[in-house]
Design a protein around this motif. Sequence first.
Motif, short mmCIF file in Angstrom:
data_model
loop_
_atom_site.label_atom_id
_atom_site.label_comp_id
_atom_site.label_asym_id
_atom_site.label_seq_id
_atom_site.Cartn_x
_atom_site.Cartn_y
_atom_site.Cartn_z
N ILE A 205 -1.87 -0.31 7.95
CA ILE A 205 -0.84 -1.21 8.48
C ILE A 205 0.58 -0.78 8.13
O ILE A 205 1.55 -1.43 8.50
CB ILE A 205 -1.06 -2.66 7.99
N LEU A 206 0.72 0.34 7.41
CA LEU A 206 2.06 0.78 7.02
C LEU A 206 2.89 1.18 8.23
O LEU A 206 2.38 1.74 9.20
CB LEU A 206 1.97 1.99 6.08
N ALA A 207 4.18 0.92 8.17
CA ALA A 207 5.11 1.38 9.19
C ALA A 207 5.28 2.89 9.04
O ALA A 207 5.45 3.40 7.93
CB ALA A 207 6.45 0.68 9.06
N SER B 87 0.81 -1.22 0.00
CA SER B 87 0.00 0.00 0.00
C SER B 87 0.84 1.27 0.00
O SER B 87 0.33 2.35 -0.33
CB SER B 87 -0.95 0.00 1.20
N LEU B 88 2.13 1.16 0.32
CA LEU B 88 2.98 2.35 0.26
C LEU B 88 3.05 2.88 -1.18
O LEU B 88 3.36 4.05 -1.39
CB LEU B 88 4.39 2.04 0.77
N PHE C 80 -7.31 4.04 -5.46
CA PHE C 80 -7.09 4.50 -4.09
C PHE C 80 -8.30 4.15 -3.22
O PHE C 80 -8.15 3.74 -2.07
CB PHE C 80 -6.88 6.02 -4.05
N GLU C 81 -9.50 4.36 -3.78
CA GLU C 81 -10.71 4.12 -3.00
C GLU C 81 -10.88 2.65 -2.66
O GLU C 81 -11.50 2.31 -1.65
CB GLU C 81 -11.94 4.63 -3.77
N LEU C 82 -10.33 1.77 -3.48
CA LEU C 82 -10.46 0.33 -3.25
C LEU C 82 -9.37 -0.22 -2.34
O LEU C 82 -9.55 -1.29 -1.75
CB LEU C 82 -10.40 -0.41 -4.60
N ALA C 83 -8.27 0.52 -2.21
CA ALA C 83 -7.11 -0.03 -1.48
C ALA C 83 -6.71 0.79 -0.26
O ALA C 83 -5.85 0.36 0.51
CB ALA C 83 -5.92 -0.15 -2.43
N LYS C 84 -7.31 1.96 -0.05
CA LYS C 84 -6.79 2.86 1.00
C LYS C 84 -6.93 2.29 2.41
O LYS C 84 -6.19 2.68 3.31
CB LYS C 84 -7.43 4.23 0.89
N GLY D 173 3.12 6.99 -5.38
CA GLY D 173 2.50 7.60 -6.55
C GLY D 173 2.25 9.08 -6.35
O GLY D 173 2.51 9.90 -7.24
N ILE D 174 1.78 9.43 -5.16
CA ILE D 174 1.56 10.82 -4.81
C ILE D 174 2.88 11.58 -4.83
O ILE D 174 2.97 12.70 -5.35
CB ILE D 174 0.91 10.91 -3.41
#
Length: 410
Positions: free
Chosen positions: A189-191, A155-156, A180-184, A161-162
């Motif tokens: 869980i990102l560090a 997900s990072l 983004f709307e499907l994966a945000k 991309g941004i």
Amino acid sequence: MNPALVYAHEVLERLEQAGFQAYLVGGCVRDRLMGREPADYDVATDALPEEVQQVFPKTAPTGIQHGTVGVLHPGLMTEVTTFRKESTYSDQRRPDEVTFVTSLEEDLSRRDFTVNAMAEDRKGRLYDPFGGQEDLARRRIRAVGQAVDRFKEDSLRMVRGIRFAAQLGFVLDKETEAAFELAKMDLTILAVERVAMEMRKLFRSASPSRGLTYVWQHELVHFLPPFIQWEGVSKAPDVPLSLLDSLAGVEARWAGFLMSCGVDQDRLIPCLRSFRLSKKEVTAIATVFQLALATKTWQEERRVKTAILLHGWDLVQQGIELAGGMEGRSFTEREEQKQQIQSWYDEMPVLSATDLVIDGRELLQATDKAPGSWLGEALHHLLHQTALGDLPNEKERLIEEGCRFGKKLT
């Protein structure tokens, strides 16, 4: 020619001579097509890591478990990675299994965005199976394959991309942005350290607002660490994001961004620490944030000079610049203010204790006092008085004032 490129071409040639495929890959190919000089050059090959180690006399196992070997040159290193494909990402960060392959296209297919999924051989021929060159021409960031799959793997990649949009001045491809709307939800869980690293790069880009606009458009602050730990994050930026683009300093951009999130002075330090930034970074950003709010300071010469002594010219400049932007001053007004403060800075005869014509040893001898905390206080007093023009930087006068101040402390 750039030494890094010279060494990378030597690596390509040696691998080809040994019977292997070898290509420049990733960001260096993208940057070259954009007319930019890459900071480093990465190589991909069908040679296995142990075979790369056999071809080159000096190597370092920089990521050998994932197929990467560093080829060492005088003062530089070229990273060489074996073509690979990746299995599922159970932790949404690293592949559960890496399999080495012999196909360049298969290797490029695992990459995040098309502009990073191109390769170039030693003769300058481009390999672009996913249309990265066209996306460069259209100035867009588009995922390789199905964007939601790439984002579910790690997900990072949404944050990257941004950041690429900000760095390159591009826009996100519509399908990539829609993912983004499907994966945000997976952002949670990102560090934090990984997010902070991307933010650092974002604030060094030409146009941070271009990337941060997507953060608010897709409400990513409600999913992205460490923002999800904060209370009262603004639903819309409290400070125009375009202001960040006009700021030259990274610390001022951080400070302006925190203001746009609705962070106040009471929450400033905890919010900064939640990014797990270094103590030095936290102190510098907090200083600029607080200086920008002290608008009365910038109207008075003595306050400005005192701030320069306490915080340094660079941070004071950034605070002034951010303050002017927050107040909505025109470019002309901000330039006039900067010139006034620059003239006050130029007038200062000393900026640090090392600029004084006496040092602590000479002051000790003159006062015949034992060393102690008083000495630092006395030198700071002399620096302050001299910097503000209340005392000339002359040995006799400094010793006289130092003795007087020392007696006052006892």
